[in-house]
Design an enzyme around this catalytic site. Sequence first.
Site, short mmCIF file in Angstrom:
data_model
loop_
_atom_site.label_atom_id
_atom_site.label_comp_id
_atom_site.label_asym_id
_atom_site.label_seq_id
_atom_site.Cartn_x
_atom_site.Cartn_y
_atom_site.Cartn_z
N GLY A 142 0.80 -1.22 0.00
CA GLY A 142 0.00 0.00 0.00
C GLY A 142 0.83 1.26 0.00
CD GLU A 165 2.63 -7.04 -2.89
OE1 GLU A 165 2.47 -5.93 -2.36
OE2 GLU A 165 3.63 -7.31 -3.62
CG ASP A 173 -2.56 -4.70 -4.51
OD1 ASP A 173 -1.43 -4.68 -3.97
OD2 ASP A 173 -3.61 -4.48 -3.87
#
Length: 383
Positions: A142, A165, A173
């Site tokens: 994030g 990830e 992402d």
Amino acid sequence: MLVQRSIQRLHLVFRHVKMRPSYCTTVAAAEDDVLFNTVGSTGVVTLNRPKALNALDLSMIRKIHPRLVTWESDEKMKLVIMNSTGEKAFCAGGDIRAVTEAGKVGGKLSKDFFFEEYILNNKIGTYKLPYVAIIDGITMGGGVGLSVHGMFRVATERTVFAMPETGIGLFPDVGGGFFLPRLPGKLGIYLALTGFRLKGRDVHKAGVATHFVQSNKIPELEEALTSLKEPEKLDVESVLSAFQDQSEDIPDNDFILQPHLDQISSLFGGESVEEIFENLKSDGSEWALEQLATLEKMSPTSMKVTLRQLIEGESRTLQECLNVEYRISQRCCEDKDFYEGVRAVLVDRDQSPRWDPPTLAGVTQEKVDWYFSPLPAERELIL
């Protein structure tokens, strides 16, 4: 140095409060998870969860996005800076443990978090004002989404960048499908599949950061930026470059991956994860076998999904990548490996995930296709 930096930050705050009483306003209490300040024509967003390594949660997303929208439409605002409190992390990632807990019981957080996070990522990636992210400390997941799509990203010697990830059953992402394929050669695919950590100047040399400034100069850098009267992109770039030139106390060594860039381009250029595995085995060098050993620990499903995400992302816009990534995020929440990876790495911390399926051969093309398949119309993210 830590004490000196804290004193410098306090001095900077007090100086602005004293010298600019009509321009500097604090719009958050000290205990809030995000702090918002305006200094002249500059808006400053400060991530304020140092004990949690400034991990991004839905509360923070819902505060940051509307503030960025407001500042972007305010003619008085000319620049936005995003920084963080604490000495360890800019933002160590998203609050995925909470997401998986919600996902287990069908809670909305597993949908809302990714949906609203990606909208914020897109706002940063399309922001009209110069945007400077000071990625001082751990910057993963994030935190990458809060920085890498912005106009300027400033790394320090304390920056640790990674997209790990595949080791938790997820995928890179926050627009990883857009920025990773645009790194030199196959570096983005290498970073995505292995989760390799870049540190300090290497974050800049890889192209993740636009500038490097040593950490003890950050308070002075922020003061120089907020002192600009009518800053435009070139003005901001000039200030950042000047501070980069002054950051000579940190050794400027060769890029840590420089000796292996040719190998990365050739070995990680396969059209399938199986081909990459075979390339590494055929190469047989100590370095190649180390990478193979790393990949063998990752989720086979995540690796196959990630490789396809990056290959297709090379020809997609940021918006298209985020739309697709939202589909993948929801499939992760419907499948098993994401929950198992979080359990093994973040909850039980036994570092022994039991992937399902456990091998590349067990991950069918149909399963990978399912990850990318459309969601029901009412659930799609359309940017």
